[in-house]
Design a protein around this motif. Structure first.
Motif, short mmCIF file in Angstrom:
data_model
loop_
_atom_site.label_atom_id
_atom_site.label_comp_id
_atom_site.label_asym_id
_atom_site.label_seq_id
_atom_site.Cartn_x
_atom_site.Cartn_y
_atom_site.Cartn_z
N LYS A 1 -5.26 7.98 0.11
CA LYS A 1 -6.08 6.76 0.27
C LYS A 1 -5.42 5.56 -0.44
N VAL A 2 -4.92 5.79 -1.66
CA VAL A 2 -4.26 4.70 -2.39
C VAL A 2 -2.96 4.31 -1.68
N ALA A 3 -2.26 5.33 -1.12
CA ALA A 3 -1.03 5.05 -0.36
C ALA A 3 -1.35 4.15 0.83
N ALA A 4 -2.46 4.46 1.53
CA ALA A 4 -2.87 3.62 2.67
C ALA A 4 -3.21 2.21 2.21
N LEU A 5 -3.86 2.10 1.03
CA LEU A 5 -4.21 0.78 0.50
C LEU A 5 -2.94 -0.02 0.20
N LEU A 6 -1.97 0.60 -0.45
CA LEU A 6 -0.75 -0.12 -0.84
C LEU A 6 0.06 -0.54 0.39
N THR A 7 0.19 0.37 1.36
CA THR A 7 0.97 0.02 2.56
C THR A 7 0.26 -1.06 3.37
N GLY A 8 -1.08 -0.97 3.45
CA GLY A 8 -1.85 -2.00 4.16
C GLY A 8 -1.74 -3.35 3.48
N ASN B 1 7.40 10.01 -0.65
CA ASN B 1 6.77 11.17 -1.28
C ASN B 1 5.37 11.51 -0.79
N CYS B 2 4.74 10.63 -0.03
CA CYS B 2 3.34 10.87 0.34
C CYS B 2 3.18 10.91 1.87
N GLU B 3 2.06 11.48 2.27
CA GLU B 3 1.68 11.41 3.69
C GLU B 3 1.18 10.00 3.96
N VAL B 4 1.90 9.25 4.82
CA VAL B 4 1.49 7.86 5.08
C VAL B 4 0.46 7.85 6.20
N ASP B 5 -0.57 7.04 6.01
CA ASP B 5 -1.63 6.87 7.01
C ASP B 5 -1.02 6.57 8.38
N THR B 6 -1.52 7.26 9.43
CA THR B 6 -0.90 7.13 10.76
C THR B 6 -1.02 5.73 11.35
#
Length: 990
Positions: free
Chosen positions: A300-307, A345-350
């Protein structure tokens, strides 16, 4: 339990124990009740008393269907009753003082169905009829978790069923959604947001699951409600507090991150968006990604940062002021290290496209020259992301090496997946070539040094990077070895990777060497290293047959490029390839192994290119060629002698061997030019003639084996190009053997060979063509049907496709004859008997064939024959009756009736070209026949099409006026269109 409840239970039964007849009766009974006028009160009553979930679900589904399908015809009382009942259920109230609805105690699917029923009412009634639904609902939230949970389900269902744009909506639904959103914004959104805040603040520690549900609902609404309701000094600190507090469950923290992402993604003008992004102080969450690897919170945090990063990048593109650009670059520089970490390193949101984001970021660098230190650092991190992303998963290592079904699928998937990443690599390579080359050098060095268990994927990825990078280098930079290429190419050539036996590594290694051959071309000191790489176990002697065959093909390409520079190494190369050459022709290969372009024969083509050069002394050249051709021809002779006495089981293996040998000789001959074998070194030509003599025996021994016929035919094609006219003595025998077979497919191959001979030798080929034409015509007219070949439904069979192909090739053949000054062949004594059949076929085709290009070819044939056979001055007709046939039949049917047909479509480009040829034919007929043609066409042809006298006279004038074919074509088109209008398309040539 009453009858309805029993029927519902039976109809829902999936155990298989219920009798099918009984089940059908139960379903029919339920349907009968559903259609009763009192269905709404039946359902509401059951929902108050029954605790059976099947009954509850059936009642809610029935209510949903009734509201959806019959709302307009319901009475006012019925609507009021449903509204009150459903609202009581969602608010956990009773039907009356004694009976309370227990639906909220049911499982999730029951509560979701109840939410769907309420949303259907909102669809029809809010805000015009039932304006207070949300305002009335809010006080009930004080009843606690059950009602709060239900409120969230209603909001979620409203989003799913009506508001969200993730689903296709009808125009009516879009209008209703706009009406509902507008009313909610005016009336109750601030109160709902306040309720969300209060609930989360109150229950965060006691019921985190409930808070997670509330935040998930809220996330859906942020995109369209007033952003100030969320982005303020109360809500944003609460959300970040939830994300950052360590003791809370991950689902709750992730839900809070989802809400912040919804805030970040909200559409607004770029300046406001940038201020918002700046105010969030997103750096507070950077540490979370590294701390909790592989958890729901991290994703979820990964999705937040990429967004967040994508939105900042979008702002930087859309804002022009220096200040704004500065702020966006600063924010990007701050967030990018975390984004790069996430990507690796993480699963990135599709929903987030890594490649799209990075490509956008690299594009912003193009305007910066030179790059600043921060950007150079980021370039290195982008390259690292690419390297990580293109690496194969070690799980598939054995599958990919053996290339089984799983391996093939994974390789295909990866090839597709890598495309965009390699485009990104090329962009990076153009923006920062030096950094890219250093990165590739370091990747190769670390791949070589890495442990064996990681080695394969590391090496393959490093080599693939180097290979793909080559596409971003100009030819000039490649030749001069700009940047680190001077170091990288020799490093590549001298490296023997521990995992070189792996198929993928070996293939990409050879492909990469081939890509950088222009550098070697200018730096010939590396040629021995190139030869070693291709000739040792890294290439042609690799244990994997797929690799060794690909190496043969790539080596042939290298030889083509470096030819003259390889002369000093010919002896070494030939010695090294001795075993490969012997192995190729002695292999008992199955035919499926020979499929595709990499059949292994390329090694012979490479040898042919090397020894076929004039730089090689004649004596050496003869020795080399003889040492290859003699054993191959001896093998053929031995196989043919044995063929007379062999067992039928042996036959496939012998045929496969013969195919191999013919392919080898054919490939070998490609290196020898016609000039060399006929003019400067005829002794070499004699060797190829002797070989041709031997290979033609195959057609005698195996006349009906199609693969052998096609291979020998292919070799004859090659010898036509190589031996020139000195091939003539061998042609009669060869053509006779090939003509012995008359299947459509074989005849097509034969005609293609004849067409090549005509195009190459023109009138020199006349005598041989006169000999074979009658046999060709006889066989083809026996094969092709007299009428048109069937088309349309059911005609797409192999047999019909072969006939169509033969017919097309026949028209090409006739066209080639006439356009190469060989039309006299039709008039030779042996061929004359076929003249009428040929003319009728050409006439029918020029008027009717569905393929416009075939019709055009036939008209061109007629034009050529008119010029050949009717040129003035002539005392007597060269071909008696031909002039009359052209004037009376061809001119009227092809030049008039066929173009009057409605199917003749002037808007089609090909048809216009055909029309141009038809007009040209009229011009040629007038030039050769004069008034004979004109009088007949104007006095007999045009009147049958009801052409007015004045237009006929204009036609005469246009035809007689000089050479302005364009004006004639334009006039004739308007004439045809005029006649069509008068005739309305009724005049059709058949």
């Amino acid at each position: 339990m009453n009858d309805l409840e029993k029927a519902i239970l039976i109809s829902f039964d999936e155990s298989g124990t219920v009798d099918s007849v009984l089940k059908s009766q139960a379903v029919a009974y339920c349907q009968q009740v559903k259609e009763a006028p009192s269905i709404c009160s039946i359902c509401v009553e059951r929902l108050a008393y029954s605790e059976l979930v099947q009954v509850q679900f059936w009642c809610l589904q029935s209510l949903h269907d009734v509201i959806r399908l019959r709302y307009a015809s319901m009475s006012l009382d019925e609507k009021t009753f449903i509204r009150k009942s459903v609202f009581s259920m969602v608010c956990f109230e009773g039907l009356d003082d004694n009976n309370s609805f227990r639906v909220l105690d049911g499982p999730a699917f029951i509560k979701n169905k109840l939410a769907q029923v309420l949303v259907t009412l909102i669809y029809f009634e809010y805000p015009l009829i039932w304006s207070s639904i949300f305002v009335d609902f809010l006080p009930h939230l004080s009843k606690g978790a059950r009602v709060i949970d239900m409120f969230c389900r209603v909001l979620n269902a409203l989003d799913d069923e009506l508001i969200s744009l993730d689903y296709p909506r009808s125009a009516e639904e879009v209008a209703v959604a706009a009406r509902v959103k507008d009313a909610m914004r005016q009336q109750c959104v601030p109160q709902i947001v306040r309720a969300w805040y209060d609930i989360v603040s109150m229950y965060r520690n006691s019921d985190p699951e409930l808070c997670t549900g509330v935040l998930d609902s809220m996330r859906r609404y942020i995109s369209w409600i007033e952003i100030g309701l969320i982005v303020n000094d109360a809500f944003i600190p609460l959300l970040f507090d939830l994300i950052l507090v360590d003791g809370l469950p991950e689902q709750l923290r992730g839900a809070a991150a989802g809400c912040v992402l919804a805030v970040v993604s909200k559409r607004m003008d770029p300046q406001s968006k940038l201020s918002l992004l700046q105010s969030l102080q997103i750096n507070r969450v950077f540490g979370l990604v590294a701390e909790h690897s592989d958890s729901e919170l991290v994703s979820k945090v990964a999705a937040l940062l990429t967004g967040y990063a994508a939105e900042v990048l979008e702002c930087s593109k859309r804002l022009n002021s220096e200040d704004a650009k500065g702020v966006s670059i600063e924010l990007l520089n701050e967030v990018l290290p975390s984004v790069f970490y996430v990507m690796q390193n993480c699963e990135v949101d599709t929903t987030f496209s890594t490649v799209q984001f990075l490509s956008g970021y690299v594009a912003t660098m193009k305007s910066l020259s030179p790059l600043r230190e921060k950007q150079l650092l980021h370039v290195g991190q982008i390259l690292e992301v690419i390297r990580v992303q293109i690496r194969y998963d070690p799980v598939y290592r054995d599958n990919l090496d053996m290339l089984d079904k799983i391996g093939r699928e994974e390789e295909d998937r990866m090839v597709e997946f890598r495309k965009d990443l390699f485009v990104l690599l090329r962009s990076v390579g153009r923006v920062a070539p030096d950094v890219t080359q250093i990165f590739i050098r370091n990747s190769l060095a670390s791949a070589v040094a890495s442990s064996l268990d990681r080695n394969v994927e590391e090496v393959e990825a490093a080599l693939s990077l180097f290979y793909a990078f080559g596409e971003s280098i100009s030819d000039e930079a490649m030749r001069t070895g700009s940047g680190l290429l001077k170091e990288l190419v020799p490093m590549l050539l001298s490296t023997k990777f521990p995992c070189h036996s792996n198929r993928l590594v070996a293939l990409v290694y050879l492909e990469t060497i081939t890509r950088y051959m222009k550098f070697v071309h200018e730096n010939i000191q590396y040629i021995p290293m190139v030869l070693a790489a291709f000739l040792d176990e890294r290439g042609i002697h690799h244990p994997n047959v797929n690799v060794s065959r690909r190496a043969s093909y790539l080596f042939m390409r290298v030889v083509k490029l470096q030819k003259a520079k390889l002369v000093p190494f010919i002896e070494t190369i030939l010695q090294s390839l001795q075993d490969t050459v012997a192995q190729f022709t002695s292999l008992d290969c199955t035919l499926k192994d020979l499929s595709g372009s990499e059949d292994g024969s390329h090694i012979f083509e490479a040898i042919g290119l090397l020894i076929g050069m004039e730089d090689v002394p004649l004596e050496k050249q003869s020795d080399y060629l003889s040492s290859l051709l003699t054993p191959l021809c001896q093998q053929v002779e031995a196989l043919l002698i044995n063929a007379k006495v062999q067992n039928p089981e042996e036959s496939p293996a012998k045929i496969a061997s013969l195919q191999q040998i013919i392919m080898a000789i054919n490939a070998l001959s490609k290196g020898f030019s016609e000039r060399l074998v006929t003019a400067s070194r005829p002794a070499i030509g004699i060797m190829f003639k002797q070989t041709l003599d031997v290979l033609l025996q195959i057609l005698v021994v195996y006349p009906k084996i199609e693969p052998l016929r096609s291979k020998v035919t292919s070799f004859i094609h090659r010898m036509v190009d190589t031996l020139g006219t000195s091939v003539f003595p061998y042609l009669p025998k060869a053509l006779e053997q090939l003509l012995a077979e008359s299947e459509p497919k074989e005849m097509v191959g034969f005609l293609i060979l004849i067409n090549q001979l005509i195009c190459k030798f023109n009138t020199l080929f006349r005598e041989i063509l006169e000999e074979v034409f009658p046999t060709i015509a006889g066989k083809i007219f026996n094969i092709l049907p007299r009428d048109a070949i069937p088309s349309g439904p059911g005609s797409n069979t192999e047999e019909i496709r072969e006939l169509q192909e033969l017919q097309r090739t026949l028209y090409t053949f006739l066209h080639v004859i006439t356009t190469h000054n060989l039309s006299s062949v039709f008039l030779s004594p042996k061929s004359r008997g076929y003249l009428d059949t040929v003319m009728q076929l050409l006439l029918y085709t020029s008027c009717n064939h569905k393929d416009i290009l075939v019709r055009k070819a036939c008209v061109q044939i007629f034009i050529r024959l008119i010029k050949d056979w009717c040129a003035k001055p002539y005392v007597e007709e060269k071909v008696p009756g031909f002039q009359n046939f052209i004037i009376e039949v061809f001119a009227t049917n092809c030049c008039l009736y066929s173009v009057l047909d409605k199917s003749f479509e002037f808007r089609d480009a090909n048809t216009l070209v055909l029309f141009g040829e038809i007009v040209l034919a009229q011009k040629v007929m007038y030039e050769e026949f004069g008034d004979d043609f004109l009088v007949h066409f104007v006095s007999k042809g045009l009147p049958t099409a009801h052409c007015p006298q004045d237009l006929a006279e204009q036609y005469c004038q246009k035809l007689q006026q000089g050479n302005d074919i364009k004006a004639l074509k334009s006039f004739y088109q308007s004439l045809v269109e005029n006649l069509r209008l008068q005739q309305n398309g009724s005049l059709v040539f058949r």
